[in-house]
Write a protein that holds these residues in place. Structure first.
Motif, mmCIF file in Angstrom:
data_model
loop_
_atom_site.group_PDB
_atom_site.id
_atom_site.type_symbol
_atom_site.label_atom_id
_atom_site.label_comp_id
_atom_site.label_asym_id
_atom_site.label_seq_id
_atom_site.Cartn_x
_atom_site.Cartn_y
_atom_site.Cartn_z
ATOM 1 N N THR A 195 -8.579 8.718 -0.199
ATOM 2 C CA THR A 195 -8.515 9.288 1.617
ATOM 3 C C THR A 195 -10.002 9.204 1.977
ATOM 4 N N ALA A 196 -10.825 10.347 1.730
ATOM 5 C CA ALA A 196 -11.862 11.404 1.913
ATOM 6 C C ALA A 196 -13.351 10.631 1.914
ATOM 7 N N ASP A 197 -13.505 9.580 0.965
ATOM 8 C CA ASP A 197 -14.529 8.392 1.021
ATOM 9 C C ASP A 197 -14.376 7.678 2.126
ATOM 10 N N TYR A 198 -13.019 6.966 2.610
ATOM 11 C CA TYR A 198 -13.444 6.065 4.016
ATOM 12 C C TYR A 198 -12.720 6.748 4.852
ATOM 13 N N GLU A 199 -13.184 6.311 6.345
ATOM 14 C CA GLU A 199 -13.199 7.369 7.764
ATOM 15 C C GLU A 199 -11.955 6.498 8.232
ATOM 16 N N GLY A 229 1.167 -1.419 -0.067
ATOM 17 C CA GLY A 229 -0.031 -0.553 0.053
ATOM 18 C C GLY A 229 1.121 0.935 0.139
ATOM 19 N N ASP A 230 0.774 2.348 -0.647
ATOM 20 C CA ASP A 230 1.338 3.407 -1.000
ATOM 21 C C ASP A 230 0.104 4.605 -0.399
ATOM 22 N N ILE A 231 -0.264 5.208 0.739
ATOM 23 C CA ILE A 231 -0.785 5.407 0.920
ATOM 24 C C ILE A 231 -0.148 7.511 1.177
ATOM 25 N N GLY A 232 -1.185 8.466 0.357
ATOM 26 C CA GLY A 232 -0.910 9.121 0.174
ATOM 27 C C GLY A 232 -2.382 10.638 1.480
ATOM 28 N N GLY A 233 -1.539 11.569 0.911
ATOM 29 C CA GLY A 233 -2.866 12.490 1.474
ATOM 30 C C GLY A 233 -3.816 12.939 0.752
ATOM 31 N N THR A 234 -3.953 12.346 -0.262
ATOM 32 C CA THR A 234 -4.797 12.079 -0.962
ATOM 33 C C THR A 234 -5.787 10.926 -1.481
ATOM 34 N N ASN A 235 -4.546 9.869 -2.135
ATOM 35 C CA ASN A 235 -4.770 8.973 -2.859
ATOM 36 C C ASN A 235 -4.685 7.876 -2.197
ATOM 37 N N ALA A 236 -5.037 6.406 -2.038
ATOM 38 C CA ALA A 236 -3.897 5.355 -1.320
ATOM 39 C C ALA A 236 -4.104 4.417 -2.488
ATOM 40 N N ARG A 237 -3.236 3.593 -2.697
ATOM 41 C CA ARG A 237 -2.802 2.905 -3.758
ATOM 42 C C ARG A 237 -2.356 1.438 -3.322
ATOM 43 N N ALA A 297 3.730 2.082 3.012
ATOM 44 C CA ALA A 297 3.848 3.524 3.172
ATOM 45 C C ALA A 297 2.614 4.311 3.327
ATOM 46 N N VAL A 298 3.495 5.431 3.873
ATOM 47 C CA VAL A 298 2.490 6.266 4.670
ATOM 48 C C VAL A 298 3.197 7.406 4.621
ATOM 49 N N ALA A 299 2.794 8.300 4.346
ATOM 50 C CA ALA A 299 2.931 10.119 4.306
ATOM 51 C C ALA A 299 3.034 10.199 5.651
ATOM 52 N N GLY A 300 3.877 10.655 6.154
ATOM 53 C CA GLY A 300 3.722 10.673 7.880
ATOM 54 C C GLY A 300 5.109 10.003 8.976
ATOM 55 N N PRO A 301 5.976 11.218 9.576
ATOM 56 C CA PRO A 301 6.395 10.379 10.449
ATOM 57 C C PRO A 301 6.191 8.726 11.142
ATOM 58 N N ILE A 302 6.946 7.658 11.477
ATOM 59 C CA ILE A 302 6.263 6.857 11.793
ATOM 60 C C ILE A 302 7.092 6.463 13.542
ATOM 61 N N LYS A 303 5.830 6.574 14.450
ATOM 62 C CA LYS A 303 5.919 7.076 15.903
ATOM 63 C C LYS A 303 5.166 5.765 16.786
ATOM 64 N N ALA A 304 5.631 5.072 17.255
ATOM 65 C CA ALA A 304 4.842 4.065 18.276
ATOM 66 C C ALA A 304 3.512 3.141 17.844
ATOM 67 N N ASP A 305 2.269 2.684 18.261
ATOM 68 C CA ASP A 305 1.467 1.888 17.780
ATOM 69 C C ASP A 305 0.263 3.209 16.620
ATOM 70 N N GLU A 306 0.912 4.207 16.750
ATOM 71 C CA GLU A 306 -0.347 4.784 16.326
ATOM 72 C C GLU A 306 0.745 5.704 15.889
ATOM 73 N N ILE A 307 -0.120 6.040 14.228
ATOM 74 C CA ILE A 307 0.392 6.432 13.241
ATOM 75 C C ILE A 307 0.099 7.206 12.356
ATOM 76 N N PRO A 308 -0.420 9.073 12.668
ATOM 77 C CA PRO A 308 -1.373 9.857 12.200
ATOM 78 C C PRO A 308 -0.701 10.610 10.690
ATOM 79 N N LEU A 309 -1.437 10.396 9.621
ATOM 80 C CA LEU A 309 -0.455 10.936 8.405
ATOM 81 C C LEU A 309 -0.665 12.754 8.374
ATOM 82 N N THR A 310 0.213 13.133 7.632
ATOM 83 C CA THR A 310 0.101 14.196 7.736
ATOM 84 C C THR A 310 -0.526 15.099 6.921
#
Length: 338
Positions: A42-46, A15-23, A70-83
């Motif tokens: 990404t806006a189509d799913y909670e 998976g490639d998870i961007g701010g707008t689209n996920a592939r 692959a996620v757009a954001g720093p990877i920390k602990a068990d919860e990773i918020p996207l930028t």
């Protein structure tokens, strides 16, 4: 629980998870071609878990045992918020809810860096006259929802991706025109980062600043509209916006090339780079890239490319999934097992 860098079990969800689209794709084994799935907005799913379930798992009989995301954001602990997206990646919850036994999370531009280790000529377009496929450190920059930067260091016959947040370095004025425009650039707590200009919303930010500097009223608020008008030459402010965008992208790319000593080349990824290819082919980008006295001679020898592969990050992750021993990817604190 984090795990060591042993190979992940197949089938593997990529998976490639961007701010707008996920592939997404699924790699059934080390020799198979990845099975691709339609892009997910990404806006189509909670949540990301819902997107994976409905966008991938409900559409195939193949049940992945592992995931590399692959996620757009720093990877920390068990919860990773996207930028640039409200999703939060929770690997432990994925293991419990999606039937996975192994989850590896990497930075999105780490995945882009993996992709440029062996990108064929049909999946890239060279910008400028510098040429060569030196087996040496490389760099990837991707203006998109934000500005991603990733390094790829070559040492001891291994490619080592280097993630970071290089898109947030300072970007300042140099020319007389810059000094007219920059006072009107929207800042973040008083500073102008590269991402304030070199991304989708940055195009709008720059366009509005140009209009303000000239005492004109902006008529567009969509980056796609601005770039479209610029490429056909139908709006003066839009034309200057894309020209300066190419110039500033060249400056930042040159800076990063010096940081990484990227003799193997600098690669521009993402949809914006592909869309403004006609502008990047003009002299401004390459001139700004090389204008790095006292090291201009060095920069003139470094090739620059636009990545034209439509799913470069997925290709990079698939390469790693097939042959992890070829890449020095650290999994410490980024891998969870059932």
């Amino acid at each position: 629980m984090t795990a060591s860098s042993t190979p992940l079990p197949f089938p593997i969800l990529i998976g490639d998870i961007g701010g707008t689209n996920a592939r997404f794709s699924i790699l059934t084994d080390a020799y198979a071609e990845p099975k691709q799935f339609p892009n997910v907005r990404t806006a189509d799913y909670e949540t990301i878990d819902e997107a994976i379930q409905k966008g991938v798992l409900d559409k195939t009989s193949v049940q992945p045992r592992a995931a590399i995301l692959a996620v757009a954001g720093p990877i920390k602990a068990d919860e990773i918020p996207l930028t640039n997206c409200p999703w939060v990646v929770r690997p432990k919850r994925m293991i419990e809810g999606l039937g996975l036994v192994d989850v590896l999370i990497v930075n999105d531009f780490e995945a882009q860096a993996l992709a440029i280790a062996a990108l064929s000529d049909e999946n890239r377009e060279r910008i400028g006259s510098a040429a060569g496929d030196m087996v040496a450190s490389r760099l990837v920059l991707g203006p998109g929802t934000g500005l991603g930067v990733g390094g790829l260091v070559h040492t001891q016959s291994t490619w080592i991706p280097v993630p970071g947040e290089g898109g947030h370095v300072d970007l300042g004025p140099r020319s007389k025109r810059d000094y007219e425009i920059f006072p009107h650039i929207e800042t973040i707590e008083g500073r102008i980062s590269a991402e304030q200009i070199l991304c989708g919303r940055g195009i709008v930010n720059l366009y509005r600043a140009i209009c303000a500097a000239d005492g004109a009223t902006p008529t567009m608020s969509d980056p796609a509209d601005i770039t479209s008008h610029a490429l056909v030459g139908s709006d003066k402010a839009a034309v200057e916006t894309v020209s300066l965008f190419a110039t500033y992208l060249g400056r930042v790319a040159g800076d990063m090339a010096l940081v990484f000593m990227a003799r193997g080349g600098v690669y521009l990824s993402g949809g914006i780079s592909q869309k403004i290819l006609p502008a990047l082919r003009k002299p401004e980008f390459r001139a700004a890239f090389e204008d790095k006295a006292p090291h201009s001679a060095l920069l003139r020898t470094i090739p620059t490319y636009v990545v034209t592969h439509p799913l470069a990050a997925l290709a990079g992750l698939s390469s790693y999934a097939r042959m992890p021993a070829n890449f020095g990817v650290s999994t410490d604190g980024r891998r969870w097992r059932a």
